[in-house]
Design a protein around this motif. Structure first.
Motif, PDB file in Angstrom:
ATOM      1  N   ASP A 142      35.133  49.648  43.333  1.00 10.62           N
ATOM      2  CA  ASP A 142      36.528  50.039  43.150  1.00 10.62           C
ATOM      3  C   ASP A 142      37.227  49.022  42.246  1.00 10.62           C
ATOM      4  O   ASP A 142      36.845  47.842  42.204  1.00 10.62           O
ATOM      5  CB  ASP A 142      37.248  50.120  44.501  1.00 10.62           C
ATOM      6  N   LEU A 143      38.230  49.488  41.536  1.00  9.22           N
ATOM      7  CA  LEU A 143      38.939  48.614  40.594  1.00  9.22           C
ATOM      8  C   LEU A 143      39.461  47.331  41.241  1.00  9.22           C
ATOM      9  O   LEU A 143      39.319  46.251  40.654  1.00  9.22           O
ATOM     10  CB  LEU A 143      40.070  49.393  39.933  1.00  9.22           C
ATOM     11  N   PRO A 144      40.061  47.374  42.434  1.00  7.63           N
ATOM     12  CA  PRO A 144      40.548  46.120  43.038  1.00  7.63           C
ATOM     13  C   PRO A 144      39.467  45.071  43.232  1.00  7.63           C
ATOM     14  O   PRO A 144      39.766  43.874  43.265  1.00  7.63           O
ATOM     15  CB  PRO A 144      41.128  46.585  44.385  1.00  7.63           C
ATOM     16  N   ASP A 145      38.193  45.503  43.370  1.00  4.51           N
ATOM     17  CA  ASP A 145      37.102  44.534  43.540  1.00  4.51           C
ATOM     18  C   ASP A 145      36.987  43.598  42.336  1.00  4.51           C
ATOM     19  O   ASP A 145      36.569  42.446  42.467  1.00  4.51           O
ATOM     20  CB  ASP A 145      35.768  45.257  43.749  1.00  4.51           C
ATOM     21  N   ALA A 146      37.339  44.102  41.148  1.00  2.97           N
ATOM     22  CA  ALA A 146      37.249  43.282  39.945  1.00  2.97           C
ATOM     23  C   ALA A 146      38.352  42.225  39.912  1.00  2.97           C
ATOM     24  O   ALA A 146      38.242  41.233  39.189  1.00  2.97           O
ATOM     25  CB  ALA A 146      37.346  44.160  38.698  1.00  2.97           C
ATOM     26  N   TYR A 147      39.414  42.437  40.671  1.00  3.85           N
ATOM     27  CA  TYR A 147      40.514  41.472  40.714  1.00  3.85           C
ATOM     28  C   TYR A 147      40.286  40.382  41.763  1.00  3.85           C
ATOM     29  O   TYR A 147      40.745  39.256  41.605  1.00  3.85           O
ATOM     30  CB  TYR A 147      41.827  42.198  41.026  1.00  3.85           C
ATOM     31  N   LYS A 180      34.643  38.020  40.572  1.00  4.80           N
ATOM     32  CA  LYS A 180      35.973  38.347  40.060  1.00  4.80           C
ATOM     33  C   LYS A 180      35.926  38.428  38.532  1.00  4.80           C
ATOM     34  O   LYS A 180      35.303  37.604  37.879  1.00  4.80           O
ATOM     35  CB  LYS A 180      36.968  37.277  40.501  1.00  4.80           C
ATOM     36  N   GLY A 181      36.543  39.453  37.984  1.00  5.84           N
ATOM     37  CA  GLY A 181      36.582  39.607  36.534  1.00  5.84           C
ATOM     38  C   GLY A 181      35.424  40.388  35.961  1.00  5.84           C
ATOM     39  O   GLY A 181      35.268  40.437  34.741  1.00  5.84           O
ATOM     40  N   ILE A 182      34.601  41.025  36.817  1.00 10.16           N
ATOM     41  CA  ILE A 182      33.490  41.831  36.314  1.00 10.16           C
ATOM     42  C   ILE A 182      34.028  42.981  35.467  1.00 10.16           C
ATOM     43  O   ILE A 182      35.095  43.528  35.747  1.00 10.16           O
ATOM     44  CB  ILE A 182      32.634  42.371  37.487  1.00 10.16           C
ATOM     45  N   LYS A 183      33.309  43.333  34.418  1.00 10.67           N
ATOM     46  CA  LYS A 183      33.731  44.409  33.517  1.00 10.67           C
ATOM     47  C   LYS A 183      32.786  45.605  33.651  1.00 10.67           C
ATOM     48  O   LYS A 183      31.627  45.441  34.020  1.00 10.67           O
ATOM     49  CB  LYS A 183      33.718  43.914  32.061  1.00 10.67           C
ATOM     50  N   PRO A 184      33.255  46.797  33.357  1.00  5.91           N
ATOM     51  CA  PRO A 184      32.368  47.963  33.392  1.00  5.91           C
ATOM     52  C   PRO A 184      31.193  47.779  32.432  1.00  5.91           C
ATOM     53  O   PRO A 184      31.372  47.366  31.291  1.00  5.91           O
ATOM     54  CB  PRO A 184      33.275  49.118  32.937  1.00  5.91           C
ATOM     55  N   THR A 223      38.833  45.965  28.639  1.00  6.46           N
ATOM     56  CA  THR A 223      39.453  45.084  29.635  1.00  6.46           C
ATOM     57  C   THR A 223      40.898  45.490  29.921  1.00  6.46           C
ATOM     58  O   THR A 223      41.559  44.858  30.742  1.00  6.46           O
ATOM     59  CB  THR A 223      39.437  43.621  29.141  1.00  6.46           C
ATOM     60  N   ASP A 224      41.386  46.532  29.237  1.00  7.43           N
ATOM     61  CA  ASP A 224      42.767  46.992  29.434  1.00  7.43           C
ATOM     62  C   ASP A 224      42.820  48.098  30.479  1.00  7.43           C
ATOM     63  O   ASP A 224      41.849  48.837  30.684  1.00  7.43           O
ATOM     64  CB  ASP A 224      43.354  47.515  28.122  1.00  7.43           C
ATOM     65  N   ILE A 225      43.965  48.210  31.111  1.00 14.06           N
ATOM     66  CA  ILE A 225      44.191  49.249  32.113  1.00 14.06           C
ATOM     67  C   ILE A 225      45.452  50.016  31.722  1.00 14.06           C
ATOM     68  O   ILE A 225      46.462  49.413  31.329  1.00 14.06           O
ATOM     69  CB  ILE A 225      44.345  48.649  33.522  1.00 14.06           C
ATOM     70  N   ILE A 226      45.395  51.333  31.843  1.00 20.10           N
ATOM     71  CA  ILE A 226      46.530  52.190  31.472  1.00 20.10           C
ATOM     72  C   ILE A 226      46.934  53.021  32.680  1.00 20.10           C
ATOM     73  O   ILE A 226      46.081  53.561  33.392  1.00 20.10           O
ATOM     74  CB  ILE A 226      46.157  53.129  30.305  1.00 20.10           C
ATOM     75  N   THR A 227      48.224  53.118  32.918  1.00 18.89           N
ATOM     76  CA  THR A 227      48.745  53.997  33.957  1.00 18.89           C
ATOM     77  C   THR A 227      49.889  54.822  33.379  1.00 18.89           C
ATOM     78  O   THR A 227      50.527  54.410  32.399  1.00 18.89           O
ATOM     79  CB  THR A 227      49.234  53.203  35.185  1.00 18.89           C
ATOM     80  N   GLU A 228      50.127  55.974  33.954  1.00 20.14           N
ATOM     81  CA  GLU A 228      51.224  56.826  33.504  1.00 20.14           C
ATOM     82  C   GLU A 228      52.342  56.782  34.527  1.00 20.14           C
ATOM     83  O   GLU A 228      52.097  56.890  35.732  1.00 20.14           O
ATOM     84  CB  GLU A 228      50.745  58.268  33.317  1.00 20.14           C
ATOM     85  N   LEU A 229      53.578  56.626  34.050  1.00 18.54           N
ATOM     86  CA  LEU A 229      54.745  56.535  34.922  1.00 18.54           C
ATOM     87  C   LEU A 229      55.739  57.624  34.532  1.00 18.54           C
ATOM     88  O   LEU A 229      56.141  57.715  33.382  1.00 18.54           O
ATOM     89  CB  LEU A 229      55.397  55.153  34.805  1.00 18.54           C
ATOM     90  N   ARG A 270      47.824  41.399  32.343  1.00 20.68           N
ATOM     91  CA  ARG A 270      47.785  42.022  33.677  1.00 20.68           C
ATOM     92  C   ARG A 270      46.692  43.082  33.782  1.00 20.68           C
ATOM     93  O   ARG A 270      46.665  43.862  34.725  1.00 20.68           O
ATOM     94  CB  ARG A 270      49.144  42.625  34.029  1.00 20.68           C
ATOM     95  N   GLY A 271      45.767  43.098  32.785  1.00 25.68           N
ATOM     96  CA  GLY A 271      44.619  43.991  32.886  1.00 25.68           C
ATOM     97  C   GLY A 271      43.521  43.340  33.691  1.00 25.68           C
ATOM     98  O   GLY A 271      43.782  42.564  34.614  1.00 25.68           O
ATOM     99  N   LEU A 272      42.252  43.642  33.375  1.00 19.28           N
ATOM    100  CA  LEU A 272      41.143  43.036  34.107  1.00 19.28           C
ATOM    101  C   LEU A 272      41.152  41.529  33.901  1.00 19.28           C
ATOM    102  O   LEU A 272      41.321  41.050  32.780  1.00 19.28           O
ATOM    103  CB  LEU A 272      39.816  43.614  33.628  1.00 19.28           C
ATOM    104  N   PRO A 273      40.972  40.762  34.978  1.00 21.99           N
ATOM    105  CA  PRO A 273      41.001  39.299  34.847  1.00 21.99           C
ATOM    106  C   PRO A 273      39.761  38.781  34.131  1.00 21.99           C
ATOM    107  O   PRO A 273      38.751  39.471  33.996  1.00 21.99           O
ATOM    108  CB  PRO A 273      41.039  38.836  36.311  1.00 21.99           C
ATOM    109  N   GLY A 274      39.838  37.551  33.662  1.00 22.62           N
ATOM    110  CA  GLY A 274      38.721  36.920  32.969  1.00 22.62           C
ATOM    111  C   GLY A 274      39.214  35.760  32.140  1.00 22.62           C
ATOM    112  O   GLY A 274      40.409  35.396  32.176  1.00 22.62           O
ATOM    113  N   LYS A 275      38.300  35.121  31.407  1.00 12.99           N
ATOM    114  CA  LYS A 275      38.707  34.025  30.523  1.00 12.99           C
ATOM    115  C   LYS A 275      39.771  34.500  29.541  1.00 12.99           C
ATOM    116  O   LYS A 275      40.710  33.785  29.221  1.00 12.99           O
ATOM    117  CB  LYS A 275      37.487  33.484  29.773  1.00 12.99           C
ATOM    118  N   ILE A 276      39.565  35.716  29.044  1.00 14.87           N
ATOM    119  CA  ILE A 276      40.600  36.365  28.246  1.00 14.87           C
ATOM    120  C   ILE A 276      40.943  37.662  28.970  1.00 14.87           C
ATOM    121  O   ILE A 276      40.225  38.657  28.879  1.00 14.87           O
ATOM    122  CB  ILE A 276      40.122  36.657  26.809  1.00 14.87           C
ATOM    123  N   ALA A 277      42.034  37.636  29.716  1.00 10.87           N
ATOM    124  CA  ALA A 277      42.401  38.790  30.529  1.00 10.87           C
ATOM    125  C   ALA A 277      42.858  39.957  29.658  1.00 10.87           C
ATOM    126  O   ALA A 277      43.404  39.766  28.565  1.00 10.87           O
ATOM    127  CB  ALA A 277      43.509  38.414  31.514  1.00 10.87           C
TER     128      ALA A 277
END
Length: 324
Positions: A142-147, A180-184, A223-229, A270-277
């Motif tokens: 799940d996505l939260p696992d990467a955080y 933490k910070g694993i990528k697809p 590494t980016d995340i998109i949501t619709e509001l 504020r996308g996927l965490p990592g050395k370069i988030a």
């Protein structure tokens, strides 16, 4: 010295793919493994299978073997390679092969590839051994696992040979730590958890490719995340502070005035965490109410009249400027 048809030994033909050769090898190795096989001359068959597989699984060795062309008349007694064939091959390739500690090989193998392979010099009857192949699997998180990072269990179905030489499926459960910070698409390596080695050789490794379960709110792009509001027309016109859910928690987002539907607002880092988030993008969608009350409809009519008057005045002002 007799010619050895490695393709015939493996039960495949010259056009067989590497995967087909590998599948055939696994089947034959289970059938003739000296530790479990009841077949006649199992050890001799097992040696031939390993020797054939050692050549056919390696692209350079296989190409060299195929290069013999018309000289490999299957079953021809007294077979000899073309004159200076090995010397010619060494000029084209690396001239040396490493058989991975397989033990002894036939005279036919040695005549083709010489002493450059790594055989056991102390015994012509050394037991065959082969390092286990690396295995590959995929796990979804799940996505939260990467955080936050997580630990997950998963089950593999291994093919093992029982005491009667029959292949059996055996379940094996492993635990894997999700950093933490694993990528697809990234892979986690579990040492010695791949296929079992033969003859005391070490096991292969297991490579687990990480994928992400679909999420109802978020789309992952690199590494980016998109949501619709969704926002209301008046929020788009007047600007307003709104609540936005993110995988790391809800945040306050200030909308600018007169924002358009489809506009993206970027939240850096504020996308996927990592050395370069990665970044988090909020895509805005203006949504009107399904039903208007009489008072709301009257207000929209007033807004229409006002907007038309404003536009009319702007046109008149433009004309005055041009005529001045």
């Amino acid at each position: 010295m007799n010619y050895k048809d490695y393709y015939k030994i493996m039960g495949v033909d010259k056009t067989s793919s590497q995967d087909e050769i590998k599948t055939s090898y696994r089947k034959l190795a289970r059938k003739f493994h000296p530790d479990v096989s009841k077949e006649k001359d199992a050890e001799a068959h097992f040696k031939d299978i390993n020797e054939a597989y050692d050549v056919l699984r390696d692209k350079e060795k296989r190409a060299a073997y195929d290069q013999l062309g018309s000289n490999w008349q299957a079953g021809q007694a007294g077979f000899t390679p073309p004159p200076k064939w090995q010397e010619q091959y060494q000029q084209q390739g690396n001239g040396s092969f490493n058989a991975g500690g397989q033990g002894d090989f036939s005279d036919f193998f040695e005549s083709l590839f010489g002493g450059g392979f790594n055989a056991n010099p102390h015994s012509s009857r050394a037991p065959q051994s082969r390092q286990g192949q690396d295995s590959h699997a995929k796990i979804l998180i799940d996505l939260p696992d990467a955080y936050t990072g997580a630990t997950r269990s998963f089950t593999l179905q291994d093919q093992v040979v029982d005491e009667h030489g029959q292949a059996q499926s055996k379940a094996r459960t492993l635990k894997v730590s999700i950093p933490k910070g694993i990528k697809p698409g990234q892979k986690i390596r579990l040492q010695k958890q791949g296929e079992t080695g033969f003859g005391g050789a070490k096991n292969g490794d297991l490579y687990i490719e990480v994928g992400f379960n679909p999420h109802p709110l978020y789309i992952i792009e690199g590494t980016d995340i998109i949501t619709e509001l969704t926002i209301s027309p008046w929020q788009a016109a007047l600007g307003e502070k709104v609540k936005v859910p993110t995988p790391a928690g809800t945040i306050d987002l200030s909308l600018p005035k007169l924002v358009s539907s489809g506009a993206k607002m970027r939240l850096k880092g504020r996308g996927l965490p990592g050395k370069i988030a990665g970044d988090f993008f909020v895509k805005l969608k203006i949504v009107f109410p399904k039903i208007l009350s009489a008072a709301e409809e009257a207000l929209y009519q007033s807004l229409k009249v006002l907007a038309n008057e404003t536009r009319k005045n702007e046109i008149e002002d433009e004309k005055d400027k041009k005529s001045a």
